[in-house]
Enzyme design. Structure first.
Site, short mmCIF file in Angstrom:
data_model
loop_
_atom_site.label_atom_id
_atom_site.label_comp_id
_atom_site.label_asym_id
_atom_site.label_seq_id
_atom_site.Cartn_x
_atom_site.Cartn_y
_atom_site.Cartn_z
N SER A 96 -9.95 1.48 2.69
CA SER A 96 -9.09 2.30 1.87
C SER A 96 -8.01 1.54 1.10
O SER A 96 -7.45 2.07 0.14
CB SER A 96 -8.39 3.34 2.74
OG SER A 96 -7.52 2.72 3.65
N SER A 137 -10.16 -1.13 6.64
CA SER A 137 -9.56 -0.92 5.33
C SER A 137 -8.90 -2.11 4.67
O SER A 137 -8.56 -2.04 3.49
CB SER A 137 -8.53 0.20 5.40
OG SER A 137 -9.18 1.43 5.26
N LYS A 182 0.84 -1.21 0.00
CA LYS A 182 0.00 0.00 0.00
C LYS A 182 0.87 1.25 0.00
O LYS A 182 1.96 1.26 0.59
CB LYS A 182 -0.91 -0.03 1.23
CG LYS A 182 -1.98 1.04 1.27
CD LYS A 182 -2.93 0.81 2.45
CE LYS A 182 -4.01 1.88 2.55
NZ LYS A 182 -4.95 1.62 3.66
#
Ligand code: GLN
Length: 472
Positions: A150, A174, A75
């Site tokens: 997310s 997330s 990420k």
């Protein structure tokens, strides 16, 4: 070369004479050909060069580490030395960290090759990946729908077969919600199980790094690699790390699985419920006992979470001032003007909203009414989980009340967006581990069952997850 879906398969390809260079090239090619927007940055040259180096070492008999030569993705809020780390924000558009996050370092020490940084909601604030500043992220199952967020890019990279595993972060769901929306395995470990050193902080008391995989076995393997104490993160736990891979096959015979009524009531889509119930029935058939439990404070979880998360975010994000890191509005004439123009023009709308609300709930006169109260609710939630775990070994719940919605939906209604986090956030407030495992799709869209365990009992979650996966 056909790309392996799992680490286990990738290792087989490499052990049968395949090269890391071919594997990494195939992975990069697929990422570049993809229109799903999983990546903010791809490091083609760097990744191929590292693959060649590892292939040479392999030829010399110096290969070591369970991820040797295997492409992975991380990420974009995990620092990677020399590789742009944007957090999906224009304020960090050109930020190149001087160091690498501990988790990423551990993967690289095991031989993994990071091919790039995955797209995400700006500073991990969101549930769709729709606030990523560098492009739309799409669900591989239906590109008109959101992948969740997310950590949407990390979920998409695994679900679309670009990499077998990826890392994400989970502050309020997330990892788990995009895993459910994209049909992959997602694990948010116990708070403190995995070092947060090098994770750009959103809400430090809730943030935890975790992973996406296409199998529960891969999740166990990866968890073993990233877990454990780190001198650079004093909230990382010294609790010993068990061998999660070794206990994976122990099944659920005799385990008590709690069903908290509050998670299965009003608001849960009927199709999603049916699919999740079928998953629970499989666990029962595999030998688990199902027990009803209660978590009455769940209804206050969203309010408490959004007060605490925004308060912490307002403090954490104060460091992005146009002086340090990158991103500065160049037209300002005074220092104050520069701060305000930079933060107004380079943070997105959702981030600004949260900084404002967070600053408000921490301000004199409102602190007790909001922040202190939210902390008390957090304590209640924590205790209720503890009481529930006196009656059962783990909990089974929905991960989200619905399947993935259409891109653009809920974007102009922040409250509706926050409410969709109802099934995941209490786990972060209590610091517990959560594992999401796919169950039967509903109208073609993926659904994941969430398993929640006591702190540091990822082993139980993975055993149950494996049993569910094996039940087919
Ligand atoms: N959707 C939640 C939020 O916006 C959770 C995000 C996350 O876990 N990073 O805060």
């Amino acid at each position: 070369m056909s790309l392996p879906n799992t680490l286990v398969e990738a290792r087989r390809i490499l052990s049968e004479g395949g090269t890391s260079e071919d594997l990494v090239r195939a992975s990069l090619d697929r990422a570049q050909a993809s229109t799903l927007g999983a990546f903010n940055t791809l490091d083609r040259e760097g990744a191929l060069e590292r693959a060649r180096t590892l292939d040479l070492a392999q030829a010399r008999g110096e290969a070591k580490g369970p991820l040797w030569g295997i492409p992975v993705a991380v990420k974009d809020n995990l620092c990677t030395k020399g590789m742009r780390t944007t957090c999906g924000s224009r304020i960090l558009q050109d930020f190149i960290p001087p160091y690498t996050a501990t988790v990423v370092q551990r993967l690289e020490d095991a031989g993994a090759i990071v091919i790039g940084k995955t797209s995400q909601d700006e500073f991990a604030m969101g549930s769709t990946s729709g606030t990523n500043a560098f492009g739309v992220v799409r669900n591989p199952v239906d590109p008109e729908r959101v992948p969740g967020g997310s950590s949407g890019g990390s979920a998409v990279a695994v679900a679309s077969g670009i990499v077998p595993v990826s890392l994400g972060s989970d502050t309020g769901g997330s990892i788990r919600q995009p895993a459910s929306f994209c049909g992959v395995v997602g694990l948010k470990p116990t708070y403190g199980r995995v070092s947060r050193y090098g994770l750009v902080a959103y809400a430090s008391s809730l943030d935890q790094i975790g992973l996406f995989a296409n199998s529960v076995e891969d999740a166990a393997l990866l968890l073993d690699l990233i877990s454990g104490h780190d001198v650079h993160d004093n909230t990382s736990a010294t609790t010993p790390v068990p061998d999660h891979l070794a206990s994976l096959g122990e099944g659920v015979q005799g385990l008590r699985i709690g069903i908290p009524a509050e998670y299965w009531g009003e608001g849960l889509d009927a199709g999603v419920r049916a699919s999740l119930e079928e998953g629970v029935a499989k666990l029962r058939a595999a030998g688990a006992t199902i027990v009803p439990v209660q978590l009455p404070s769940t209804r206050h979880a969203i309010s408490a979470y959004y007060v605490i998360a925004m308060a912490e975010a307002s403090s954490n994000l104060s460091r992005f001032d146009g002086v340090r890191y990158t991103g500065r509005d160049k037209d300002a004439r005074t220092l104050l003007d520069m701060y305000s123009r930079t933060r107004t023009s380079l943070f997105g709308e959702e981030v600004r909203r949260r900084i404002l609300i967070g600053t408000f709930v921490l301000s004199a006169g409102y602190y007790d009414a909001y922040y202190a109260k939210a902390q008390r609710v957090r304590e209640l939630i924590r205790r209720e989980f503890q009481e529930a775990f006196a009656q059962c070994d783990l909990l089974a719940t929905p991960t989200a009340p619905t399947t993935a919605w259409k891109i653009g939906e809920k974007m102009d209604d922040p409250l509706a967006m926050y409410l969709s986090d109802i099934d995941t956030i209490a786990v972060n407030l209590a610091g517990l581990p959560g594992l999401v495992v796919p169950v039967a799709p509903v109208e073609g869209l993926p659904v994941g069952l969430q398993l929640i365990g006591p702190a540091f009992r990822e082993d139980l979650l993975l055993r149950a997850g494996k049993a569910l996966e094996s039940a087919g």
